[in-house]
Scaffold this active site. Structure first.
Site, short mmCIF file in Angstrom:
data_model
loop_
_atom_site.label_atom_id
_atom_site.label_comp_id
_atom_site.label_asym_id
_atom_site.label_seq_id
_atom_site.Cartn_x
_atom_site.Cartn_y
_atom_site.Cartn_z
N MET A 153 63.25 136.41 -60.29
CA MET A 153 63.42 137.37 -59.20
C MET A 153 64.72 137.16 -58.42
O MET A 153 64.76 137.35 -57.20
CB MET A 153 62.21 137.30 -58.26
CG MET A 153 60.87 137.50 -58.96
SD MET A 153 60.75 139.04 -59.92
CE MET A 153 60.46 140.20 -58.59
N GLY A 205 54.55 132.83 -64.21
CA GLY A 205 54.96 132.43 -65.55
C GLY A 205 54.08 132.92 -66.68
O GLY A 205 54.12 132.34 -67.77
N HIS A 233 61.08 144.15 -67.22
CA HIS A 233 60.96 144.80 -65.92
C HIS A 233 59.67 145.62 -65.91
O HIS A 233 59.38 146.34 -66.88
CB HIS A 233 62.17 145.71 -65.65
CG HIS A 233 62.08 146.39 -64.33
ND1 HIS A 233 62.33 145.73 -63.14
CD2 HIS A 233 61.73 147.65 -63.99
CE1 HIS A 233 62.15 146.57 -62.14
NE2 HIS A 233 61.79 147.74 -62.63
N ILE A 270 68.84 138.29 -58.26
CA ILE A 270 69.91 139.15 -58.79
C ILE A 270 71.05 138.24 -59.23
O ILE A 270 71.49 137.36 -58.48
CB ILE A 270 70.37 140.15 -57.71
CG1 ILE A 270 69.22 141.12 -57.41
CG2 ILE A 270 71.62 140.90 -58.16
CD1 ILE A 270 69.49 142.09 -56.28
N LEU A 271 71.49 138.43 -60.47
CA LEU A 271 72.55 137.58 -61.02
C LEU A 271 73.91 138.23 -60.79
O LEU A 271 74.04 139.46 -60.82
CB LEU A 271 72.29 137.37 -62.51
CG LEU A 271 71.02 136.57 -62.81
CD1 LEU A 271 70.58 136.74 -64.26
CD2 LEU A 271 71.21 135.09 -62.46
N ASN A 296 65.83 140.80 -70.15
CA ASN A 296 64.95 140.91 -68.98
C ASN A 296 63.72 141.72 -69.33
O ASN A 296 63.77 142.63 -70.17
CB ASN A 296 65.71 141.61 -67.84
CG ASN A 296 64.90 141.69 -66.56
OD1 ASN A 296 64.26 140.71 -66.16
ND2 ASN A 296 64.92 142.84 -65.91
N ASN A 313 54.41 135.66 -68.46
CA ASN A 313 55.28 136.11 -69.56
C ASN A 313 55.88 134.91 -70.30
O ASN A 313 55.99 134.93 -71.53
CB ASN A 313 56.39 137.03 -69.04
CG ASN A 313 55.93 138.47 -68.94
OD1 ASN A 313 55.68 139.11 -69.95
ND2 ASN A 313 55.79 138.96 -67.71
C1 GAR Z 1 56.22 140.59 -64.34
O1 GAR Z 1 55.48 141.76 -64.08
C2 GAR Z 1 57.66 140.94 -64.61
O2 GAR Z 1 57.84 142.14 -65.31
C3 GAR Z 1 58.19 141.06 -63.21
O3 GAR Z 1 57.58 140.02 -62.50
C4 GAR Z 1 56.32 139.72 -63.09
C5 GAR Z 1 56.28 138.26 -63.43
O4 GAR Z 1 55.03 137.86 -63.87
N1 GAR Z 1 59.61 140.97 -63.18
C6 GAR Z 1 60.36 141.59 -62.30
O5 GAR Z 1 59.91 142.29 -61.41
C7 GAR Z 1 61.85 141.35 -62.47
N2 GAR Z 1 62.60 142.19 -61.61
P1 GAR Z 1 54.88 136.47 -64.62
O6 GAR Z 1 55.55 135.42 -63.74
O7 GAR Z 1 53.41 136.26 -64.72
O8 GAR Z 1 55.54 136.58 -65.95
#
Ligand code: GAR
Length: 214
Positions: free
Chosen positions: A90, A12, A109, A92-93, A107, A14
């Protein structure tokens, strides 16, 4: 005032950067809930510590993708979410879910899309020998890790990097471009023209963060 929901699966970070930016920059928005698809997601405690309401819609408690997405959609509609932010979500919708929230689903990525959609982006970038890596914020379409690009951040791949050091460098810039792009959406400055995003009053240059200082 717009209503925002943040979906997470993991730590979490982000999500926390979005909550901080919302408060510090006084966004015209209310973060109605952080929703995790895993009850053990560490980001739930982080959100609680930030005084944001948390919810769990556990994918494990639904018989399949359609049922999980229906439950998630019902919660988001009940909250009145104008924007749904996938912050390390994580799952897929389904196409039905994505179409229902079209234009309000965003999103982040961890790659410079369209390179490296899917999982393990940092290891794959290292394997490919790219010198430039990064992250992308985009509107979500039914195709995985695809859709009009709002902002990107680029970082160098350095000698001696492994997936963890590269991931940390990318994550630091994710925390900058995700709030930046969400703010444009909240301010109604984003239009999609022929499948590409245009942001009123923001140049192409401003939509790329280059974090190349060594
Ligand atoms: C982040 O690097 C995000 O870009 C990635 O997961 C991580 C989550 O970190 N997302 C994906 O790979 C989506 N397909 P966080 O939980 O610390 O935000």
């Amino acid at each position: 005032m717009k209503t925002v929901a943040i979906l997470i699966s993991g730590q979490g970070s982000n999500m926390a950067s979005l909550v901080h930016a919302c408060r510090e920059e006084r966004w015209p928005a209310r973060i109605a809930a952080v929703i995790a698809n895993r009850p053990q997601a560490p980001g739930l405690a982080l959100a609680r510590g930030l005084d944001v309401p948390v919810e769990v819609v556990s994918h494990a408690e639904h018989p399949g993708r359609e049922a999980f997405d229906a439950a998630l959609a019902a919660r988001l509609e009940a909250l009145g979410a104008d924007l749904v932010l996938l912050a390390g979500f994580m799952r897929i919708l389904t196409e039905g879910f994505v179409r229902r929230f079209a234009g309000r689903l965003v999103n982040i990525h961890p790659s410079l899309l369209p390179a490296f959609p899917g999982l393990d982006t940092h290891a794959r970038a290292l394997d490919a020998g790219v010198r430039l890596h990064g992250a992308t914020v985009h509107l979500v379409t039914p195709t995985l890790d695809h859709g009009p690009i709002l902002a990107q951040a680029a970082v160098p791949v350095l000698d001696g990097d492994d997936a963890a050091t590269l991931a940390a460098r990318v994550l630091a810039v994710e925390h900058r471009i995700f709030p930046m792009a969400v703010r444009w959406l909240l301010e109604d400055r984003v239009r999609v023209v022929a499948g590409r995003a245009e942001v009123d009053g923001v140049s192409a240059d401003e939509r790329l963060l280059w974090a190349g200082a060594r």
